[in-house]
Design a protein around this motif. Structure first.
Motif, PDB file in Angstrom:
ATOM      1  N   VAL A   2       8.317 -98.149  21.670  1.00 46.51           N
ATOM      2  CA  VAL A   2       7.293 -99.055  21.125  1.00 46.51           C
ATOM      3  C   VAL A   2       7.764-100.509  21.266  1.00 46.51           C
ATOM      4  N   GLY A   3       9.058-100.746  21.038  1.00 48.29           N
ATOM      5  CA  GLY A   3       9.598-102.095  21.184  1.00 48.29           C
ATOM      6  C   GLY A   3       9.448-102.620  22.597  1.00 48.29           C
ATOM      7  N   TRP A  31       0.411-103.175  18.144  1.00 45.59           N
ATOM      8  CA  TRP A  31       1.838-103.447  17.998  1.00 45.59           C
ATOM      9  C   TRP A  31       2.298-104.072  19.313  1.00 45.59           C
ATOM     10  N   ILE A  82       8.333-106.343  21.800  1.00 44.27           N
ATOM     11  CA  ILE A  82       9.182-107.457  21.360  1.00 44.27           C
ATOM     12  C   ILE A  82      10.256-107.801  22.386  1.00 44.27           C
TER      13      ILE A  82
END
Lengths: 163, 163
Positions: B105-106, B115, B118
């Motif tokens: 997910v990052g 989301w 990052i």
């Protein structure tokens, strides 16, 4: 005594099968549409790779669990089942952990990464995911017990024969 | 022959120990500060429960791996090691899967849940997490082999004694 043990073993296998089946059905049917202001928003298990992995892993294990239920007592394939139980347990643990990690972010979000929780918008979806995870956890526990029992049964006759 | 096997076993145990230690160090030292416009932003492993779990699990396994390295060959504790190898493997698989799910997910984000990835803001942090996950994966593989070897060694003498 041997018969009671065999019935317990079969019941545990059935529980494991039912738990993985429930996990698959509940997770696969979970989708909810919500709209925030004018933006329509849909939550579905296929939108997260971790949830997809959870469904695929549990589906495969469900088929395996179903087939093992009908394996005759004298079959030589039981030796293979020992190895497969080990693999199945590891796959279930892995898929459960990944899905739980994502579900945790979905529920609490992560303020440091600016990932907002989504459970307020799609509570029904979140509830279904929670139920699927509980079923998945039951399946993990059942397969750990079955795996230990499987390992025990291959060691046990050898130990008995030794004396 | 027995000596070669023993050396291989020790080398694999050392590899497993080194891999978990590397995973802990690389993950625990990973933090990066970035600023987007005027907002200062920090990435740290403690900000994600999954990464914290990864570090704790790998730390415990590192200590275990270190102790086992010094277990004498004749020790009766090797029977316990069989059971502990099984537990350790399951814990490592679980922590690795959870950390991988969050790292995914990052890296890619999840557009459906809004989301954002990052990794563009904190590339150094992401690289360190990737390296820690690779070390964690090596540890998982090493412990799976060690676990299979452990199970094999308790069955093997019994099989030999049988004949």
């Amino acid at each position: 005594m041997a018969k009671t043990r065999r019935i317990c073993h079969l019941l545990l296998r059935f529980l494991a099968f039912a738990a993985t089946l429930a996990a698959v059905i509940v997770m696969a049917t979970s989708h909810e549409r919500a709209s925030i202001f004018t933006v329509s928003f849909e939550a579905k298990y296929t939108y997260s790779p971790a949830f997809k992995y959870f469904v695929i892993a549990n589906s495969v294990v469900t088929v395996y669990g179903f087939l093992v239920l009908f394996l005759p007592k004298e079959s030589l394939l039981w030796r293979l089942v020992v190895a497969l139980d080990l693999v199945v347990t590891m796959v279930l643990i892995s898929s459960f952990s990944a899905a739980l990690a994502i579900a945790q972010v979905g529920k609490n979000g992560n303020s440091y990464a600016a990932w907002l929780p989504i459970c307020d918008s799609v509570p029904k979806f979140c509830n279904q995911v929670t139920i699927a995870l509980i079923a998945g956890f039951v399946a993990v526990i059942a397969y750990i017990i079955l795996m230990l029992h499987s390992i025990h049964t291959i060691i046990d006759p050898l130990l008995l024969r030794k004396n």
